[in-house]
Scaffold this motif. Structure first.
Motif, PDB file in Angstrom:
ATOM      1  N   ARG A  59       0.822  -1.218   0.000  1.00  0.00           N
ATOM      2  CA  ARG A  59       0.000   0.000   0.000  1.00  0.00           C
ATOM      3  C   ARG A  59       0.849   1.258   0.000  1.00  0.00           C
ATOM      4  NH1 ARG A  59      -3.440  -3.666   3.574  1.00  0.00           N
ATOM      5  NH2 ARG A  59      -1.449  -3.810   4.680  1.00  0.00           N
ATOM      6  N   ASP A  60       2.035   1.171   0.617  1.00  0.00           N
ATOM      7  CA  ASP A  60       2.940   2.316   0.612  1.00  0.00           C
ATOM      8  C   ASP A  60       3.678   2.441  -0.721  1.00  0.00           C
ATOM      9  OD1 ASP A  60       2.233   2.859   3.246  1.00  0.00           O
ATOM     10  OD2 ASP A  60       3.811   1.532   4.040  1.00  0.00           O
ATOM     11  N   PRO A  63       0.321   3.423  -3.777  1.00  0.00           N
ATOM     12  CA  PRO A  63      -0.930   4.048  -3.331  1.00  0.00           C
ATOM     13  C   PRO A  63      -1.821   4.357  -4.530  1.00  0.00           C
ATOM     14  CG  PRO A  63       0.862   5.643  -3.291  1.00  0.00           C
ATOM     15  CD  PRO A  63       1.475   4.321  -3.650  1.00  0.00           C
ATOM     16  N   ASP A  71      -9.228   5.810  -1.177  1.00  0.00           N
ATOM     17  CA  ASP A  71      -8.063   4.935  -1.128  1.00  0.00           C
ATOM     18  C   ASP A  71      -8.515   3.550  -1.622  1.00  0.00           C
ATOM     19  OD1 ASP A  71      -6.149   2.978  -0.295  1.00  0.00           O
ATOM     20  OD2 ASP A  71      -5.354   4.396   1.158  1.00  0.00           O
ATOM     21  N   TRP A  73      -7.036   0.614  -1.875  1.00  0.00           N
ATOM     22  CA  TRP A  73      -6.701  -0.572  -1.095  1.00  0.00           C
ATOM     23  C   TRP A  73      -7.593  -0.704   0.136  1.00  0.00           C
ATOM     24  CZ3 TRP A  73      -4.743  -3.409  -4.366  1.00  0.00           C
ATOM     25  CH2 TRP A  73      -3.721  -3.028  -5.216  1.00  0.00           C
ATOM     26  N   LYS A  74      -7.951   0.434   0.753  1.00  0.00           N
ATOM     27  CA  LYS A  74      -8.896   0.371   1.866  1.00  0.00           C
ATOM     28  C   LYS A  74     -10.279  -0.033   1.375  1.00  0.00           C
ATOM     29  CE  LYS A  74      -6.709   3.772   4.927  1.00  0.00           C
ATOM     30  NZ  LYS A  74      -6.867   5.089   5.600  1.00  0.00           N
TER      31      LYS A  74
END
Length: 357
Positions: A59-60, A63, A71, A73-74
């Protein structure tokens, strides 16, 4: 036994395949979400060095946000959510710097309904899709613009005639009806061009081949221009040498010549010369004018959709269609400077008898 041998053989073939060999960028994260594979193409697309990606949380490293700013991935939660999920279909998402990218994902689980042990993300440049969408938007805009003028004219004259028929003289009525007829022809031509573009781009263009007399076809095109009001001395036809038997689509060859001659008349100047001659077993046709010619920096764009000269006019589809029709015949077309200084469009078509003849 044969199944095991087949699997072993497939494994040996796969041993030589690396993620770096794939045309798309690839990111692979382990069961903990740490990046274990980050290919050169992924690095190129994201502008993140592989050394800075490996070992970090995916995720970092990558992004992503959707068009609504969420977001991704969230929102998608690859390691959680429904345990029956195995993939994420390709979609357009935004990188941290706002660039669009095409992303799809595969969820690898230990067993059906089990935990995700590997997340495989593929990345592709979205520039081509963006260009395609822009071209479609340009097409819609161009069609709307080109249709608005003749349809407004047709509607206006028709409504006027219906409301005030008795007030007009016969000459006035004739003038209005001739205008309506000409604008209806313009709309018909635009629709025909759009159909040609669709068939060319989809590869569904059909040719009905027969023996075609190129000089006679050129004479017919010139006669049509003269009948529409162009002076006969504006055109010159030169035929050099005997031509081989040419099996072509007569209607489409006439369309090609008509487009090229119209282009020379509209954007060129002086005499429009059509030269027909043998070429490598087939034939070559050159359409020349005596105008300013085409600027060298514009030559690569001439056969693209919506290209127009400084004088503009037309839909900008004519030369794109010409190129598609010629290539469908197995020929080619080039543009350069004519001996007289204007533009010269030269296309070639092969000879030969089709198998069915």
């Amino acid at each position: 036994m044969r199944g095991d041998q087949s699997a072993d053989g497939a494994g040996r073939h796969a041993q030589g395949l690396s993620p770096e060999d794939l045309p798309d960028g690839v990111l692979v994260a382990d069961r903990h979400g740490r990046v274990v594979i980050f290919t050169r193409m992924a690095s190129r697309l994201t502008r993140v060095p592989a050394s800075a990606a490996l070992g970090r949380d995916f995720r970092d490293v990558l992004p992503l946000h959707d068009a609504e700013g969420r977001d991704w991935w969230k929102y998608s939660d690859p390691y959680g959510g429904l345990r029956i999920r195995t993939r994420q279909p390709e979609r357009t998402l935004l990188l941290a710097d706002g660039r669009e990218i095409l992303m799809s994902a595969r969820y690898v689980r230990e067993e059906r309904g089990g935990d995700v042990v590997r997340l495989v993300v593929t990345l592709r440049d979205a520039a081509h899709r963006v260009r395609s969408e822009r071209d479609r938007a340009d097409l819609v805009s161009t069609v709307a613009h080109e249709l608005r003028s003749p349809l407004t004219s047709v509607k206006g004259f028709t409504a006027t005639l219906l409301a005030k028929w008795e007030r007009f003289t016969e000459n006035q009525k004739l003038m209005m009806l001739e205008t309506v007829n000409a604008d209806a022809d313009r709309v018909t031509r635009l629709i025909a061009e759009l159909l040609d573009v669709s068939r060319i781009e989809s590869g569904r263009l059909e040719l009905h081949r027969q023996v075609v007399d190129l000089p006679e076809c050129a004479r017919k095109v010139v006669a049509g221009r003269v009948a529409s009001g162009d002076p006969v001395e504006r055109f010159r036809l030169a035929v050099h040498g005997p031509l081989p038997e040419l099996w072509l689509d007569a209607d489409k060859v006439e369309q090609i010549m008509a487009n090229l001659v119209e282009n020379a008349v509209r954007h060129g100047a002086g005499t429009v010369t059509i030269v027909i001659e043998p070429h490598e077993g087939g034939a070559a046709v050159s359409v020349r004018d005596e105008g300013e010619g085409i600027a060298p920096d514009a030559v690569p764009r001439v056969f693209r959709q919506f290209w127009r000269s400084k004088r503009r006019g037309g839909t900008g589809l004519g030369l794109f269609i010409v190129k598609g029709l010629i290539e469908a015949h197995g020929g080619s077309i080039t543009v350069g400077r004519a001996p007289s200084g204007g533009a010269e469009f030269r296309f070639t078509v092969p000879a030969g008898t089709p198998e069915f003849a």
